[in-house]
Write a protein that holds these residues in place. Sequence first.
Motif: not given
Length: 309
Positions: A78-83
Amino acid sequence: MGQRSTRSGTRRARTGVAAALATAALAAGALAACDSSSEPHGRRPPGASARPSPSPSPTPVWDRSPDSLAAVGDSITRGFDACMVLSDCPEVSWATGTDTVVNSLAMRLLGAPGVKERSWNLARSGADAADLPEQMARAAAHDPELVTVMIGANDACADTVSRMTPVGEFRASLEAAMARLRRDAPKAQVYVASVPDLKRLWSEGRGDALGSRIWELGICATMLGDAQDVSVRAQERRDTVQQRVVAYNDVLKDVCAKDDRCRYDGGAVFDYRFSGAQLSRWDWFHPSRDGQQRLAEIAHRNITAAQAP
């Protein structure tokens, strides 16, 4: 042949005999050649074995250029904490993201228009192996040509070692997920990524003062809790978690090997020597954009390879 006669009758007689003998010899040679060659009428000498007919080349089961993709798994996908902090960022997902820097697996396989039309991110932050059958059912509903699976980190990252998912339960969940997919989408291919090396995560991040303080909020307590504690007891705890991750990867490999349309990454994600640059600056646990890009590269390389890793 003796002396030559001048009489024409004798010459004709001898010529006729010679012609007859030549004809007989040619006929015998032709028969012998037929018996010793390809036996066009299916007859062969007694005791001779039939020549094996060439078998047709098998059609490869694995398609290296699938045209649609569904992703299942946990917060990594889910791309958590990447942005931004405490938020999903599916646009940078290694599997289905649209970010051109990450250049996700879907971008590489389908192109930008195809990502929006023929890829689906069905992962959920916080998911563990028990959630996989339901996710796989949702994936199958799209009838994708490829399903990517990344699961297992949350099964190991429990509050305590005793609460980690037992290996038998992990296996049962994965087998149930594969069975569900095969029932509803029998021709879908599956790419299974290994669980990352959590002990390397600890060794890379423990030296960062901010990162280790963030871990104290409860991120993967089994491995990252009390990050500066190097006592025997703490080391034994981390070794136990590491052994569980290795056992999960053995299960992923084994279950995948039983399915002709499944590829395990050969431990590529587990073996990747990531550094702090590949970790989120907000939690030092989830992949950053850079980390997501590396996961996309690993997946694309293994999926498009002529042979499974």
